[in-house]
Design a protein around this motif. Structure first.
Motif, PDB file in Angstrom:
ATOM      1  N   LYS A 291      23.927 -36.931 -12.665  1.00  0.00           N
ATOM      2  CA  LYS A 291      24.867 -36.576 -13.729  1.00  0.00           C
ATOM      3  C   LYS A 291      24.146 -36.140 -14.995  1.00  0.00           C
ATOM      4  O   LYS A 291      24.526 -35.176 -15.643  1.00  0.00           O
ATOM      5  CB  LYS A 291      25.766 -37.781 -14.045  1.00  0.00           C
ATOM      6  N   THR A 292      23.070 -36.859 -15.348  1.00  0.00           N
ATOM      7  CA  THR A 292      22.320 -36.475 -16.544  1.00  0.00           C
ATOM      8  C   THR A 292      20.938 -35.983 -16.130  1.00  0.00           C
ATOM      9  O   THR A 292      20.463 -36.299 -15.044  1.00  0.00           O
ATOM     10  CB  THR A 292      22.142 -37.681 -17.478  1.00  0.00           C
TER      11      THR A 292
ATOM     12  N   ASN B  46      16.606 -30.173 -12.091  1.00  0.00           N
ATOM     13  CA  ASN B  46      17.756 -30.912 -12.615  1.00  0.00           C
ATOM     14  C   ASN B  46      19.028 -30.091 -12.481  1.00  0.00           C
ATOM     15  O   ASN B  46      20.079 -30.621 -12.119  1.00  0.00           O
ATOM     16  CB  ASN B  46      17.525 -31.269 -14.084  1.00  0.00           C
ATOM     17  N   GLY B  47      18.908 -28.788 -12.776  1.00  0.00           N
ATOM     18  CA  GLY B  47      20.077 -27.920 -12.662  1.00  0.00           C
ATOM     19  C   GLY B  47      20.610 -27.873 -11.232  1.00  0.00           C
ATOM     20  O   GLY B  47      21.815 -27.993 -11.003  1.00  0.00           O
TER      21      GLY B  47
END
Lengths: 289, 301
Positions: free
Chosen positions: B153-154, B143-144
């Motif tokens: 975005k999230t 995710n990072g």
């Protein structure tokens, strides 16, 4: 002028080759990068569940060997690694020695029921092992009760189970490899006065070395990876490393990845040395399936 | 004793050990399992194993939508179908492309083959633990990376809910494509060089050479490989077990996990065996297709 266009063409080609190689290496190697970096990470050694949810602080340069030290001091890890080696080499040796003879019979002798036996091999190879779990369990309990031979929690029980899973594929591979060796060699050996066993040992084994290496690697990897039966048929004393790695016995991620790395390295090195034989063995072994 | 009889006898001795092992660990257990699938057998009446009455209820239960068990089982079949239809073609295409690429003269080919084989040589547990770590939402590694690239975005929860299949598919492709690649590469090397030379003389380009020579010559092997990998997909257990961490919802349940769950935790031996029998039938059908397709076809021109 012409030589210049050719040069540009050549340079673009080299560029694309390097690009593709880079993509392949990135795709294959990135998990290993993650594994190695994590195994040296100090923050992963301290806490199992990271409190940082946004940025991953494990990437910061906080090098430590604690993961490796605690992995090597962990008696469970060492014991189950040895267990795995015993079980996997047992399986490999047994399946090579059985499949050599069967493959010889299938490739050199015309006997009744040959076709039926081959179809049987194809079919058993396809059985999902999960379908065998309960019957195996019941069967091993019955063997213990009526024959008095313990099968659960022993090395030979596990070796027998894995061999049976590896055998069909091994036999078919080995048969195909034998078929690629001209029969003239056998006939010459027979004229020279060799018996069938001598033909196998003196002529076929040296010539079929790539096939044997392929079968060995296949059986080893199969038993090396196996989790389901290993988790059912072993106790803490005979547990294999593949099950230990997914059990909740590791306290830190750093230790877990250090163990993973230590487990991976020897196997990868040994098999990479045999790689050339594997490629040629697979080439001749799987083609006439 | 005639020669034929003697040969039969030798062959019999040679295949005897394999036959014994196969009868012991395949034939007897499968027969036993099929028998158990017709019993209402669970932990409470396991001791009365041989006296339990035969019934077909298990099969009705697992194949109807109304029962919870049946619902789970149908979901698991659907999941494994989606999983197989993505993993098998994608890893085949990657393997094919890389094999074609490596079949030309490249500097350091052995080294590259060594790198490609790494996933095959890596233990399942190790590979999937690492992939699981990459996808975990408490460390947010993937995710990072995706966030910093601006793709999402999230944070996405990968390993629970309806996206669970995606990480398992990606990691399984990573683990399985290398074996196919090596087999295809070995197959490519058996295509005679004169065919390519003839094509070159006739003025065929890259695409035509591929379409009329490489692909048809490699098709028998590709077919075997595709069918074998479909069967290996049905066998898959380790990848789902480790990637999902054992908490499967209906989005990520597959037959082998469901079967072991019924056998080990719920101790519903009858239900579990019935599911295994259905799985066996499916695998058997694929095997028949494989056998019919490879019958008496040799690889020579």
């Amino acid at each position: 002028m012409k030589s210049k266009t050719i040069n540009i063409k050549k340079i673009t080609k080299i560029f694309f080759i390097i690009l593709i190689l880079f993509i392949i290496c990135f795709w294959v190697l990135s998990p290993y990068y993650l594994m190695i970096v994590s195994s040296f990470s100090r923050s992963l050694f301290r806490s199992f569940v990271s409190s940082t949810s946004e940025t991953s602080e494990w990437l910061a340069p906080n090098f430590t060997l604690s993961g490796y030290i605690s992995a090597l001091n962990n008696k469970d890890v060492v014991r189950s690694f040895i267990n795995s080696l015993i079980v996997c080499s047992g399986t490999t040796l047994l399946s090579i020695s059985i499949s050599l003879f069967v493959a010889y019979a299938l490739s050199r002798i015309n006997f009744k029921w040959k076709k039926a036996y081959e179809i049987g091999l194809y079919t058993t190879q396809m059985f999902p092992s999960v379908a065998l779990v309960v019957p195996f369990f019941v069967f091993y309990v019955l063997v213990k009760r009526y024959l008095g031979i313990p099968m659960k929690n022993t090395y030979h029980g596990l070796i027998l189970t894995y061999t049976s899973f590896a055998l069909p594929f091994s036999i078919l591979m080995m048969r195909n490899y034998f078929l690629s060796i001209p029969k003239a060699f056998d006939e010459q050996a027979q004229i020279d006065g060799c018996s069938k066993f001598q033909i196998i040992y003196r002529v076929l084994i040296p010539m079929a070395l790539p096939g044997i290496v392929t079968v060995a690697i296949f059986s080893f990897i199969m038993s090396w990876n196996e989790i389901l039966f290993s988790s059912l048929l072993t106790n803490p004393q005979t547990l294999t490393i593949s099950v230990l790695l997914i059990s909740p016995r590791f306290i830190t991620f750093s230790e877990l990845f250090a163990t993973s790395f230590l487990v991976t390295i020897p196997v990868v090195i040994i098999f990479t040395i045999m790689q050339k034989q594997l490629v040629s063995g697979l080439g001749k072994g799987i083609i006439k399936f | 004793m005639t020669k034929e009889k003697r040969e039969n006898k030798t062959a019999f001795y040679f295949i005897l050990p394999a036959i014994i092992i196969m009868i012991l660990v395949h034939l007897i257990p499968i027969t036993l399992g099929t028998y158990i699938s017709f019993l209402k057998l669970n932990a409470s009446n396991l001791s009365k194993f041989l006296k339990a009455p035969l019934t077909i209820n298990n099969f009705i239960e697992i194949l109807s939508n109304k029962h919870a068990v049946g619902n789970d089982f149908l979901h698991s079949l659907k999941n494994i179908l989606i999983f197989g239809l993505t993993v098998v073609p994608v890893s085949f295409i990657i393997a094919y492309a890389v094999a074609l690429f490596l079949n030309q003269k490249i500097y350091g080919k052995t080294f590259i083959i060594g790198i490609i084989l790494l996933p095959y040589f890596t233990m399942d547990s190790v590979a999937y633990i690492t992939w699981n770590f990459l996808f975990r939402s408490d460390f947010n590694i993937l995710n990072g990376i995706l966030k910093s690239l601006g793709i999402i975005k999230t944070n996405i929860i990968w390993l629970a809910g309806n996206k669970t299949l995606i990480p398992v598919i990606i990691s399984t492709i990573w683990k399985t494509w290398s074996f196919s690649c090596i087999i295809l590469l070995a197959g490519l090397q058996t295509i005679p060089e004169d065919l390519y030379e003839a094509a070159k003389i006739d003025g065929a380009g890259w695409w035509k050479t591929f379409k009329y020579i490489t692909f048809p010559m490699l098709w028998p092997l590709s077919k075997v490989l595709l069918l074998l990998s479909s069967i290996w997909i049905i066998h898959s257990y380790n990848n789902f077990l480790i990637m999902t961490g054992g908490n499967d919802t209906k989005h990520s349940i597959i037959p082998s996990i469901l079967i072991t769950r019924h056998l080990n935790f719920f101790l519903n031996y009858g239900i579990g065996s019935a599911m295994a029998v259905i799985l066996l039938i499916i695998v058997f059908i694929i095997t028949v297709v494989l056998l019919l397709n490879t019958k008496d076809k040799t690889y020579e021109i």
